[in-house]
Design a protein around this motif. Structure first.
Motif, PDB file in Angstrom:
ATOM      1  N   LEU A 206       8.946  15.865  24.967  1.00 49.76           N
ATOM      2  CA  LEU A 206      10.140  15.033  25.037  1.00 49.76           C
ATOM      3  C   LEU A 206       9.893  13.656  24.422  1.00 49.76           C
ATOM      4  N   SER A 208       7.735  12.955  22.046  1.00 54.13           N
ATOM      5  CA  SER A 208       7.657  13.118  20.595  1.00 54.13           C
ATOM      6  C   SER A 208       9.044  13.195  19.975  1.00 54.13           C
ATOM      7  N   ILE A 209       9.973  13.841  20.668  1.00 54.23           N
ATOM      8  CA  ILE A 209      11.353  13.913  20.175  1.00 54.23           C
ATOM      9  C   ILE A 209      11.957  12.519  20.073  1.00 54.23           C
ATOM     10  N   TRP A 213      12.981  10.715  16.606  1.00 58.26           N
ATOM     11  CA  TRP A 213      14.371  10.267  16.433  1.00 58.26           C
ATOM     12  C   TRP A 213      14.382   8.844  15.884  1.00 58.26           C
ATOM     13  N   ARG A 216      13.326   8.765  12.219  1.00 61.96           N
ATOM     14  CA  ARG A 216      14.392   9.162  11.291  1.00 61.96           C
ATOM     15  C   ARG A 216      15.361   8.012  11.057  1.00 61.96           C
ATOM     16  N   LYS A 266      12.246  21.051   8.017  1.00 60.23           N
ATOM     17  CA  LYS A 266      12.215  21.905   9.195  1.00 60.23           C
ATOM     18  C   LYS A 266      13.645  22.224   9.609  1.00 60.23           C
ATOM     19  N   LEU A 269      15.381  23.933  16.204  1.00 59.11           N
ATOM     20  CA  LEU A 269      14.809  23.023  17.186  1.00 59.11           C
ATOM     21  C   LEU A 269      13.651  22.215  16.606  1.00 59.11           C
ATOM     22  N   GLY A 271      13.623  20.788  13.952  1.00 58.23           N
ATOM     23  CA  GLY A 271      14.186  19.607  13.318  1.00 58.23           C
ATOM     24  C   GLY A 271      14.152  18.390  14.212  1.00 58.23           C
ATOM     25  N   LEU A 272      14.088  18.589  15.531  1.00 61.47           N
ATOM     26  CA  LEU A 272      14.003  17.459  16.455  1.00 61.47           C
ATOM     27  C   LEU A 272      12.675  16.731  16.332  1.00 61.47           C
ATOM     28  N   LEU A 273      11.678  17.406  15.773  1.00 58.13           N
ATOM     29  CA  LEU A 273      10.351  16.805  15.614  1.00 58.13           C
ATOM     30  C   LEU A 273      10.099  16.370  14.173  1.00 58.13           C
ATOM     31  N   SER A 275       9.990  13.783  11.176  1.00 61.41           N
ATOM     32  CA  SER A 275       9.869  12.336  11.042  1.00 61.41           C
ATOM     33  C   SER A 275      10.900  11.770  10.068  1.00 61.41           C
TER      34      SER A 275
END
Length: 290
Positions: A206, A208-209, A213, A216, A266, A269, A271-273, A275
């Motif tokens: 969590l 890392s997400i 975020w 990005r 990516k 899911l 894609g949430l990780l 950068s």
């Protein structure tokens, strides 16, 4: 400096409020945990790793990528590279960073360093060979944008905060399982260690997400800086060229991926990780900016 102090003060206040709330709820009475001491312990270890990584980031980047610093230009291309970075740095209001080239076929670049006046900007050999001068200048402007925005320091501080949260709440959970659920009265039992490791894994994902975020979001800001310094059309052109090469694997070390121009691709899911945002979104954002 004031921005850093405010950032640290805000997050420290959040941690203190969380500790006080747990104490008011009486959790410490059940677990026998001293949350003040635990908070200090977690903050020291949580920030230590990220800050040490920041301080040695230039050295690590040079070692891990094989970057060769241009101290005395040997070719007209190296001379142009130094002159371009110097010009962009002056326009961005920062001290001239070190400039280097790393041996990689992929088109990529990165910026790193512990502060904006002691940074390193490097580009891959593949990017120099295949991109036009305007596109290379836009990529350099993007990386100078990262430096001028202080993204390296900010991400290190955010990583330190989330590290602290992960350690803090994972140990609270482990202690709760050990003392309240398993009724262990003597020291830390196996339940504490198993529960703590499990919580650290879940909270670490969590965390890392959250960090990715923010990373990005910083990419959009760096693209805007690149557009201001090198021109919107040139920045869009560089991103379009990167999109055409999306099939080439990104081989940058994980510690540098967040500050590269190209972060790979990516889906789902995963894609949430990421950068970096998808290149299509970055291009569209620049077009809307005009």
């Amino acid at each position: 400096m004031m921005r850093i102090l405010l950032f640290l003060a805000t997050n420290l206040a959040v941690l203190i409020i969380a500790s006080i709330t747990l104490k008011l709820l009486g959790v410490d009475r059940y677990t026998g945990q001293n949350y003040g001491s635990l908070l200090i312990f977690c903050a020291v270890f949580g920030f230590a790793g990220s800050l040490i990584s920041l301080l040695i980031s230039k050295w690590m980047a040079k070692m891990s990528t094989g970057t060769e610093i241009i101290s005395q230009p040997r070719t007209r291309h190296e001379q142009w590279l130094l002159q371009t970075v110097e010009e962009l740095s002056r326009e961005a209001g920062i001290k001239m960073p070190e400039v280097g080239i790393f041996p990689a076929y992929e088109s990529n670049a990165f910026a790193t360093g512990w502060n904006k006046n002691d940074a390193l900007v490097a580009v891959s050999q593949g990017l120099l060979e295949r991109f036009s001068p305007d596109e290379v200048r836009a990529v350099l402007a993007h990386e100078i944008g990262h430096v001028a925005n202080g993204d390296m320091v900010t991400l290190a501080l955010i990583q330190g905060v989330v590290n602290t949260f992960v350690m803090f709440f994972a140990r609270i959970f482990g202690n709760f399982v050990d003392k309240v659920i398993l009724k262990n009265e003597s020291g830390h039992g196996i339940g504490y260690f198993v529960a703590t490791i499990f919580a650290e894994l879940v909270l670490g994902i969590l965390a890392s997400i959250i960090v990715m975020w923010f990373s990005r979001k910083r990419e959009f800001k760096a693209d805007e800086a690149g557009a201001r310094l090198a021109g919107t059309n040139a920045m869009i052109g560089a991103l379009q060229r990167l999109r055409a090469e999306q099939g080439v694997p990104v081989q940058m070390p994980d510690s540098l991926t967040a500050f590269g121009i190209n972060g790979g691709l990516k889906h789902g899911l995963a894609g949430l990780l990421m950068s970096h945002p998808p290149l299509e979104e970055r291009i569209e954002a620049l077009r809307q900016r005009g």
